[in-house]
Motif scaffolding. Structure first.
Motif, mmCIF file in Angstrom:
data_model
loop_
_atom_site.group_PDB
_atom_site.id
_atom_site.type_symbol
_atom_site.label_atom_id
_atom_site.label_comp_id
_atom_site.label_asym_id
_atom_site.label_seq_id
_atom_site.Cartn_x
_atom_site.Cartn_y
_atom_site.Cartn_z
ATOM 1 N N PRO A 30 0.835 -1.197 0.000
ATOM 2 C CA PRO A 30 0.000 0.000 0.000
ATOM 3 C C PRO A 30 0.871 1.249 0.000
ATOM 4 C CG PRO A 30 0.056 -0.973 2.176
ATOM 5 C CD PRO A 30 0.774 -1.925 1.262
ATOM 6 N N SER A 31 0.413 2.271 -0.660
ATOM 7 C CA SER A 31 1.157 3.524 -0.662
ATOM 8 C C SER A 31 0.850 4.284 0.624
ATOM 9 C CB SER A 31 0.737 4.380 -1.858
ATOM 10 O OG SER A 31 -0.592 4.827 -1.698
ATOM 11 N N PRO A 32 1.705 5.242 0.990
ATOM 12 C CA PRO A 32 1.439 6.003 2.225
ATOM 13 C C PRO A 32 0.096 6.703 2.229
ATOM 14 C CG PRO A 32 3.693 6.331 1.481
ATOM 15 C CD PRO A 32 2.997 5.573 0.395
ATOM 16 N N THR A 33 -0.420 7.042 1.062
ATOM 17 C CA THR A 33 -1.687 7.759 1.021
ATOM 18 C C THR A 33 -2.860 6.875 1.422
ATOM 19 O OG1 THR A 33 -1.915 7.212 -1.328
ATOM 20 C CG2 THR A 33 -0.885 9.311 -0.781
ATOM 21 N N GLU A 34 -2.662 5.531 1.464
ATOM 22 C CA GLU A 34 -3.739 4.643 1.875
ATOM 23 C C GLU A 34 -3.930 4.631 3.386
ATOM 24 O OE1 GLU A 34 -3.691 0.728 0.094
ATOM 25 O OE2 GLU A 34 -2.395 1.462 -1.481
ATOM 26 N N VAL A 35 -2.977 5.189 4.131
ATOM 27 C CA VAL A 35 -3.059 5.207 5.584
ATOM 28 C C VAL A 35 -3.674 6.528 6.027
ATOM 29 C CG1 VAL A 35 -1.784 4.980 7.724
ATOM 30 C CG2 VAL A 35 -0.967 3.828 5.654
ATOM 31 N N PRO A 36 -4.717 6.511 6.845
ATOM 32 C CA PRO A 36 -5.290 7.775 7.313
ATOM 33 C C PRO A 36 -4.235 8.665 7.952
ATOM 34 C CG PRO A 36 -6.636 5.903 7.981
ATOM 35 C CD PRO A 36 -5.386 5.340 7.389
ATOM 36 N N GLN A 37 -4.272 9.949 7.636
ATOM 37 C CA GLN A 37 -3.247 10.864 8.114
ATOM 38 C C GLN A 37 -3.155 10.888 9.638
ATOM 39 O OE1 GLN A 37 -1.133 12.325 6.156
ATOM 40 N NE2 GLN A 37 -0.017 13.331 7.799
ATOM 41 N N ALA A 38 -4.264 10.590 10.325
ATOM 42 C CA ALA A 38 -4.254 10.616 11.787
ATOM 43 C C ALA A 38 -3.261 9.612 12.361
ATOM 44 C CB ALA A 38 -5.644 10.329 12.335
ATOM 45 N N THR A 39 -3.010 8.499 11.613
ATOM 46 C CA THR A 39 -2.097 7.487 12.137
ATOM 47 C C THR A 39 -0.646 7.911 12.002
ATOM 48 O OG1 THR A 39 -1.893 6.328 10.014
ATOM 49 C CG2 THR A 39 -3.720 5.682 11.461
ATOM 50 N N PHE A 40 -0.374 9.036 11.345
ATOM 51 C CA PHE A 40 0.997 9.480 11.149
ATOM 52 C C PHE A 40 1.537 10.258 12.346
ATOM 53 C CE2 PHE A 40 0.584 7.728 7.290
ATOM 54 C CZ PHE A 40 0.700 8.467 6.129
ATOM 55 N N GLN A 41 0.713 10.515 13.337
ATOM 56 C CA GLN A 41 1.074 11.464 14.373
ATOM 57 C C GLN A 41 1.715 10.789 15.584
ATOM 58 O OE1 GLN A 41 0.756 14.554 13.402
ATOM 59 N NE2 GLN A 41 -0.191 13.779 11.531
ATOM 60 N N PRO A 42 3.027 10.930 15.784
ATOM 61 C CA PRO A 42 3.661 10.330 16.966
ATOM 62 C C PRO A 42 3.125 10.888 18.280
ATOM 63 C CG PRO A 42 5.306 10.977 15.337
ATOM 64 C CD PRO A 42 3.999 11.552 14.882
ATOM 65 N N GLN A 43 2.545 12.077 18.246
ATOM 66 C CA GLN A 43 2.008 12.618 19.500
ATOM 67 C C GLN A 43 0.829 11.789 20.017
ATOM 68 O OE1 GLN A 43 2.224 14.334 16.605
ATOM 69 N NE2 GLN A 43 0.468 15.711 16.299
ATOM 70 N N ASP A 44 0.268 10.922 19.170
ATOM 71 C CA ASP A 44 -0.790 10.019 19.610
ATOM 72 C C ASP A 44 -0.238 8.780 20.311
ATOM 73 O OD1 ASP A 44 -2.735 11.674 18.552
ATOM 74 O OD2 ASP A 44 -2.754 10.662 16.617
ATOM 75 N N TRP A 45 1.059 8.560 20.208
ATOM 76 C CA TRP A 45 1.658 7.371 20.803
ATOM 77 C C TRP A 45 1.834 7.555 22.309
ATOM 78 C CZ3 TRP A 45 6.158 6.676 16.742
ATOM 79 C CH2 TRP A 45 5.590 6.369 15.503
ATOM 80 N N VAL A 46 1.572 6.498 23.041
ATOM 81 C CA VAL A 46 1.660 6.534 24.495
ATOM 82 C C VAL A 46 3.124 6.509 24.916
ATOM 83 C CG1 VAL A 46 1.122 5.265 26.609
ATOM 84 C CG2 VAL A 46 -0.559 5.387 24.750
ATOM 85 N N ARG A 47 3.476 7.349 25.863
ATOM 86 C CA ARG A 47 4.826 7.329 26.436
ATOM 87 C C ARG A 47 4.850 6.352 27.606
ATOM 88 N NH1 ARG A 47 8.471 11.586 25.312
ATOM 89 N NH2 ARG A 47 7.732 12.792 23.521
ATOM 90 N N TRP A 48 5.888 5.526 27.647
ATOM 91 C CA TRP A 48 5.914 4.452 28.641
ATOM 92 C C TRP A 48 5.867 4.986 30.069
ATOM 93 C CZ3 TRP A 48 9.722 4.213 32.287
ATOM 94 C CH2 TRP A 48 10.930 4.857 32.025
#
Length: 411
Positions: free
Chosen positions: A51-69
């Motif tokens: 899949p090309s990058p455009t197939e992934v919703p842009q919201a999933t590109f945001q590292p700020q959504d990732w949980v910090r341990w």
């Protein structure tokens, strides 16, 4: 999300960085005219199958959504006492195996199938927010060794279903290590099941206690496990297909730190021969040899290289994840980090087999501080694996290494 739904989602390789689909093509040579030649290198997954990058919703590109341990990882009440109980069960299981076999073997993953030398290469275009720990330097390559195994604490007949393990040791790693040094090895432990039947620290303590108690009574062990309220989770491994391991997707079952984040790694088979084997998906027949997996892997690596995409799944806010219950599939896209290559080789020579089985240890306690285990079960495994290594070294009167140099790897 049900496990089968998670697996369907897993079939899609998500990209979260804007590198070219061909960014690893410089590592691939054209196939030679002879399929048995040691120079054979089969193509990576063709670009049109990704899949090309455009197939992934842009919201999933945001590292700020990732949980910090540091926000979610907490020492649980009584955790260290449970480490000791688990390690004691591992010790007694090893003693029982000594009575049967006259040698102290690992506490689990006793039976090895293949012993490989390879190379891990970090994606050349890896973006800065993924540059942590082992993956800090885009394009950097490391020598690796790996061991395929059965999960069981017994020398299990390969016709028996269950989890298969894959231990990976990355050599000559630099950085702050968990043991306080500034260089060493990085170990990653994978299984062919995305989730673990030892789904929590309490479950692991109970199950290993039962494995010790019913060591010579498999029927009694199954009856005891089936009587538990969590039996559906604990008895899940026999439902795994008993197929050729070289084509299996491989998963870290317990989370780890990935720099400031929490993640699990996975290895996705990517060479044409591996994909062809996966498409056939044939289970071992009832007449298969007790060492069928060793023979299959040996025959494969005599003829073909194997290739894996190294990828990570990050704990994300608003998506399913758990540090304390590893039976819960995480609901997040996969991110490509690099590539793992094993060339054509002899995967089970006597020299290499004895070296791996007698003098080498793999452990979640070995590696960079940036990849320290996260969650109580992951931390407990450090104790259990270290107890296994210590007993092998002391009782077999030999050195069992966790840090090695490429020059030490036998042919």
């Amino acid at each position: 999300m049900r496990p089968e739904e998670a697996e369907e989602k897993d079939n899609e390789l998500m990209f979260m960085h804007p590198t070219s689909p061909n960014h690893f093509q410089h590592l691939v040579r054209a196939p030679s005219s002879s399929s048995s030649s040691s120079s054979l290198s089969l193509p990576f997954i063709p670009p049109d199958s990704r899949p090309s990058p455009t197939e992934v919703p842009q919201a999933t590109f945001q590292p700020q959504d990732w949980v910090r341990w540091e926000e979610v990882d907490r020492i649980q009440p009584g955790e260290e006492k449970k480490y000791e109980i688990l390690a004691a069960s591992v010790r007694r299981i090893m003693e029982r195996n000594f009575v049967k076999h006259g040698r102290f073997m690992r506490g689990a993953h006793v039976k090895g199938h293949a012993f490989l030398r390879g190379t891990l290469t970090v994606s050349p275009g890896l973006p800065s927010y993924l540059q942590h720990g082992l993956f800090s330097t885009p394009g950097k390559s490391f020598t690796t060794v790996a061991r395929f195994s059965n999960e069981s604490s017994h020398i299990q007949d390969d016709k028996e279903t269950g989890q298969r393990g894959f231990g990976l040791k990355v050599l000559e790693v630099e950085g702050r290590m968990m043991n306080g040094k500034d260089h060493g090895s990085q170990d990653f432990l994978f299984n062919n099941s995305r989730t673990s039947e030892l789904f929590s620290l309490d479950a692991a303590v109970d199950v290993f206690s039962l494995r010790d108690r019913f060591f010579d009574d498999p029927d009694g062990l199954e009856l005891a496990l089936r009587s538990r309220p969590d039996a559906e989770k604990i008895l899940s491994p026999p439902d795994l297909p008993n197929t050729h391991i070289v084509a299996a997707k491989l998963y870290q079952q317990t989370p780890m730190q990935y720099g400031p984040y929490v993640a699990k790694l996975s290895l996705l088979p990517a060479s044409n021969p591996q994909l062809a084997i996966a498409a056939k998906s044939r289970a071992l027949p009832p007449t298969a040899d007790a060492t069928a997996h060793r023979k299959l892997l040996r025959a494969y690596h005599h003829q073909y290289p194997s290739v894996y995409i190294v990828r990570a799944q990050f704990a994300c806010r608003g998506r399913a994840y758990s540090l304390e219950d590893t039976s819960i599939p995480w609901d997040a896209p996969w991110v490509e980090l690099g590539r793992l290559d094993f060339p054509i080789q002899e995967s089970c020579s006597d020299q290499r087999r004895v070296w791996f089985e007698e003098t080498l240890a793999l452990s979640p306690a070995v590696g960079l501080l940036a990849h320290a285990p996260a969650g109580s079960l992951a931390r407990a495994r450090k104790w259990a694996y270290e107890e296994s290594r210590r007993i092998r070294a002391e009782r077999n009167v030999e050195i069992v290494d966790v840090d090695i140099s490429p020059a030490a790897i036998p042919d």
